[in-house]
Design a protein around this motif. Structure first.
Motif, PDB file in Angstrom:
ATOM      1  N   GLY A   1       0.806  -1.213   0.000  1.00 35.45           N
ATOM      2  CA  GLY A   1       0.000   0.000   0.000  1.00 35.45           C
ATOM      3  C   GLY A   1       0.842   1.268   0.000  1.00 35.45           C
ATOM      4  N   ARG A   2       0.478   2.208   0.857  1.00 38.72           N
ATOM      5  CA  ARG A   2       1.166   3.502   0.908  1.00 38.72           C
ATOM      6  C   ARG A   2       2.608   3.349   1.385  1.00 38.72           C
ATOM      7  NH1 ARG A   2      -2.273   7.261  -0.563  1.00 38.72           N
ATOM      8  NH2 ARG A   2      -4.509   6.860  -0.296  1.00 38.72           N
ATOM      9  N   GLN A   3       2.881   2.320   2.158  1.00 37.18           N
ATOM     10  CA  GLN A   3       4.272   2.071   2.553  1.00 37.18           C
ATOM     11  C   GLN A   3       5.116   1.710   1.342  1.00 37.18           C
ATOM     12  OE1 GLN A   3       3.076  -0.887   5.585  1.00 37.18           O
ATOM     13  NE2 GLN A   3       4.329   0.252   7.040  1.00 37.18           N
ATOM     14  N   MET A   4       4.525   0.956   0.405  1.00 39.04           N
ATOM     15  CA  MET A   4       5.254   0.598  -0.805  1.00 39.04           C
ATOM     16  C   MET A   4       5.433   1.808  -1.708  1.00 39.04           C
ATOM     17  SD  MET A   4       6.849  -1.985  -1.931  1.00 39.04           S
ATOM     18  CE  MET A   4       7.519  -2.735  -3.408  1.00 39.04           C
ATOM     19  N   MET A   5       4.449   2.685  -1.740  1.00 38.69           N
ATOM     20  CA  MET A   5       4.601   3.929  -2.488  1.00 38.69           C
ATOM     21  C   MET A   5       5.811   4.707  -1.966  1.00 38.69           C
ATOM     22  SD  MET A   5       0.668   5.298  -2.767  1.00 38.69           S
ATOM     23  CE  MET A   5       1.099   6.747  -3.731  1.00 38.69           C
ATOM     24  N   LYS A   6       5.937   4.779  -0.651  1.00 43.30           N
ATOM     25  CA  LYS A   6       7.058   5.503  -0.045  1.00 43.30           C
ATOM     26  C   LYS A   6       8.379   4.828  -0.374  1.00 43.30           C
ATOM     27  CE  LYS A   6       8.721   7.348   4.371  1.00 43.30           C
ATOM     28  NZ  LYS A   6       8.450   7.484   5.837  1.00 43.30           N
ATOM     29  N   ARG A   7       8.401   3.496  -0.346  1.00 39.05           N
ATOM     30  CA  ARG A   7       9.641   2.772  -0.652  1.00 39.05           C
ATOM     31  C   ARG A   7      10.064   2.975  -2.104  1.00 39.05           C
ATOM     32  NH1 ARG A   7      11.521  -2.250   2.485  1.00 39.05           N
ATOM     33  NH2 ARG A   7      11.260  -1.468   4.593  1.00 39.05           N
ATOM     34  N   LEU A   8       9.101   2.936  -3.006  1.00 36.43           N
ATOM     35  CA  LEU A   8       9.429   3.172  -4.410  1.00 36.43           C
ATOM     36  C   LEU A   8       9.910   4.606  -4.607  1.00 36.43           C
ATOM     37  CD1 LEU A   8       9.491   2.267  -7.376  1.00 36.43           C
ATOM     38  CD2 LEU A   8       7.080   2.969  -7.542  1.00 36.43           C
ATOM     39  N   ASP A   9       9.248   5.549  -3.977  1.00 37.94           N
ATOM     40  CA  ASP A   9       9.642   6.949  -4.064  1.00 37.94           C
ATOM     41  C   ASP A   9      11.069   7.146  -3.547  1.00 37.94           C
ATOM     42  OD1 ASP A   9       8.763   9.895  -4.397  1.00 37.94           O
ATOM     43  OD2 ASP A   9       9.472   9.836  -2.312  1.00 37.94           O
ATOM     44  N   THR A  10      11.391   6.520  -2.428  1.00 45.19           N
ATOM     45  CA  THR A  10      12.737   6.626  -1.853  1.00 45.19           C
ATOM     46  C   THR A  10      13.783   6.027  -2.778  1.00 45.19           C
ATOM     47  OG1 THR A  10      11.862   6.576   0.406  1.00 45.19           O
ATOM     48  CG2 THR A  10      14.177   5.973   0.123  1.00 45.19           C
ATOM     49  N   LEU A  11      13.476   4.886  -3.385  1.00 46.36           N
ATOM     50  CA  LEU A  11      14.402   4.242  -4.325  1.00 46.36           C
ATOM     51  C   LEU A  11      14.671   5.148  -5.527  1.00 46.36           C
ATOM     52  CD1 LEU A  11      15.981   1.733  -5.366  1.00 46.36           C
ATOM     53  CD2 LEU A  11      13.813   0.970  -6.392  1.00 46.36           C
TER      54      LEU A  11
END
Length: 258
Positions: free
Chosen positions: A226-236
């Protein structure tokens, strides 16, 4: 060069765990997840490649249009993700090209199952990205396969990236479950060794799976979804941009190495 890709399919994972799950339910999850992915890519001004099933293309033409409008490449990912067939190479291309009005140049087989190289070339694809040359017992145990791109006939084969040592996979499950600093370190080492990086994710990873226990998702899938994965992709993405890497579509990669 960074090749981000997304296997844009109807969500069918609950069916692997005995849940009666319809195409409509799967599409609702994947539509939302795809829009969240597009939001992250747009905010960072990067382009990617979306490998779309025929089902997704026909059920979500508006999302397909957004993918194209925002500068991303559309490629093929079979027809029905749950039931791959031998005719999918040609049928998938026909459907996606009809929906998008564009020529499709790439293919990825659902679940990265083996494909017919002769059929891929006959149908007219320029590249095939259906190989994860990792050290994982089972589906992804491909220790003798090339780690980096290679040619088979007139078709470029673009495997998912794995680390140069031990062939540790750097696909979606790794970003879900590893500490982000460790994942980033392995990506840096791989890009430095190979000169480019290929990874893939799915729309349903960006849906809030933890809020739906009825899906019966294993922890390693729902973890950081979910939104945690959005943040992880954004950080990458931000990490790779800061280090000066450029993002490209798969066809641009093929053109650059032809």
């Amino acid at each position: 060069m960074i090749l981000l890709s997304f296997d844009t399919e109807e969500f069918d994972v609950p069916r692997e765990h005995g849940v009666d799950f319809t195409l409509e339910q799967g599409m609702a999850v994947s539509r939302e997840g795809t829009c969240r992915i597009l939001d992250v890519l747009k905010s960072n001004n990067v382009r990617a490649t979306f490998f779309c099933t025929g089902n997704f293309a026909e059920q979500a033409p508006d999302v397909m249009q957004r993918i194209m409008d925002e500068g991303h490449e559309v490629a093929c990912h079979g027809v029905d993700h749950w039931q791959p067939r031998e005719t999918d190479f040609e049928e998938s291309k026909r459907i996606v090209e009809r929906v998008t009005g564009r020529t499709v140049y790439g293919y990825r087989q659902p679940r990265m199952f083996p494909v017919s190289d002769s059929e891929i070339e006959r149908v007219g694809y320029r590249y095939n990205s259906s190989l994860n040359p990792a050290f994982i017992p089972g589906r992804y145990m491909h220790l003798t396969a090339p780690r980096t791109w290679f040619m088979k006939g007139g078709v470029m084969q673009i495997p998912a990236s794995v680390t140069p040592w031990l062939r540790f996979p750097l696909f979606w499950l790794s970003l879900h479950n590893l500490p982000q600093w460790l994942y980033a370190w392995m990506v840096r080492r791989t890009v430095g060794h190979d000169g480019y990086f290929v990874t893939y994710f799915h729309p349903w990873e960006f849906f809030d799976l933890k809020e739906h226990p009825e899906f019966r998702m294993p922890f390693i899938i729902r973890n950081n979804s979910g939104r945690q994965m959005m943040k992880r992709l954004d950080t990458l993405i931000k990490m790779l941009q800061k280090e000066g890497h450029t993002f490209a579509t798969f066809t641009e990669f093929v053109d650059a190495h032809s």
